[in-house]
Motif scaffolding. Structure first.
Motif, PDB file in Angstrom:
ATOM      1  N   ILE A  68      44.246  37.933  37.193  1.00  0.00           N
ATOM      2  CA  ILE A  68      43.135  37.553  36.471  1.00  0.00           C
ATOM      3  C   ILE A  68      42.552  36.108  36.661  1.00  0.00           C
ATOM      4  O   ILE A  68      41.552  35.678  37.072  1.00  0.00           O
ATOM      5  CB  ILE A  68      42.881  38.095  35.055  1.00  0.00           C
ATOM      6  N   LYS A  95      41.609  47.316  29.122  1.00  0.00           N
ATOM      7  CA  LYS A  95      41.130  45.976  29.006  1.00  0.00           C
ATOM      8  C   LYS A  95      41.503  45.380  30.402  1.00  0.00           C
ATOM      9  O   LYS A  95      40.482  44.576  30.966  1.00  0.00           O
ATOM     10  CB  LYS A  95      41.963  45.482  27.966  1.00  0.00           C
ATOM     11  N   ASP A  96      42.467  45.362  31.165  1.00  0.00           N
ATOM     12  CA  ASP A  96      42.738  44.777  32.306  1.00  0.00           C
ATOM     13  C   ASP A  96      41.711  45.278  33.550  1.00  0.00           C
ATOM     14  O   ASP A  96      41.005  44.557  34.012  1.00  0.00           O
ATOM     15  CB  ASP A  96      44.162  45.337  32.964  1.00  0.00           C
ATOM     16  N   GLU A  99      38.338  44.066  32.865  1.00  0.00           N
ATOM     17  CA  GLU A  99      38.018  42.364  33.150  1.00  0.00           C
ATOM     18  C   GLU A  99      37.848  42.048  34.517  1.00  0.00           C
ATOM     19  O   GLU A  99      37.059  41.177  34.997  1.00  0.00           O
ATOM     20  CB  GLU A  99      39.202  41.703  32.177  1.00  0.00           C
ATOM     21  N   ARG A 102      34.708  42.958  35.696  1.00  0.00           N
ATOM     22  CA  ARG A 102      33.747  42.234  35.251  1.00  0.00           C
ATOM     23  C   ARG A 102      33.607  40.823  36.182  1.00  0.00           C
ATOM     24  O   ARG A 102      32.593  40.322  36.428  1.00  0.00           O
ATOM     25  CB  ARG A 102      33.943  41.830  33.813  1.00  0.00           C
TER      26      ARG A 102
END
Length: 137
Positions: A68, A95-96, A99, A102
């Motif tokens: 990330i 969540k990973d 993200e 995103r």
């Protein structure tokens, strides 16, 4: 028309690197793979700009700079931000995934446990990207 790809593989697990290379060696096209063991090493490779990869395949969980963090650096660079980055990870954490999308990834592939399933996913991934129009610098 499928074409050979320049692939930057960012992976810290030697067995995963061997598996990825083994799958690509069975495909008809001679893809060029540049390996980096972590995000920090990958950034150094990309700074040189000797070979700009067509795609980047990376793990999320790596030492020094994780996936990330690497994506954040990649997408902030005006020269490199258009290179498709595909996550290849064991993490199915929502969540990973959220993200990463995103930030601007091109895909998220979960490493399957069975080798045959792994071969199938990597083959499809490479076949897909080798018939895409990619930005070449």
């Amino acid at each position: 028309m499928s074409k050979a790809l320049n692939i930057l593989l960012i992976e810290d697990d030697e067995i995963e690197i061997m598996k990825f290379n083994r799958v690509l060696s069975t495909l008809k096209l001679k893809h060029k793979i540049v390996e980096a063991n972590n995000g920090e090493e990958a950034i150094e490779i990309l700074k040189v700009k000797e070979i700009v990869p067509d795609i980047i395949v990376l793990d999320l969980n790596m030492p020094k700079i994780n996936g990330i963090e690497f994506l954040g650096i990649l997408k902030a660079d005006d020269y490199l931000k258009y290179i498709p980055a595909i996550i290849l990870s064991t993490s199915s954490n929502h969540k990973d995934v959220l993200e990463c999308y995103r930030i601007g990834i091109a895909g998220y592939v979960i490493k399957p446990l069975k080798y045959d399933d792994y071969v199938d996913r990597i083959t499809k991934l490479i076949e897909y990207w080798s018939c895409n129009e990619l930005i070449t610098n």
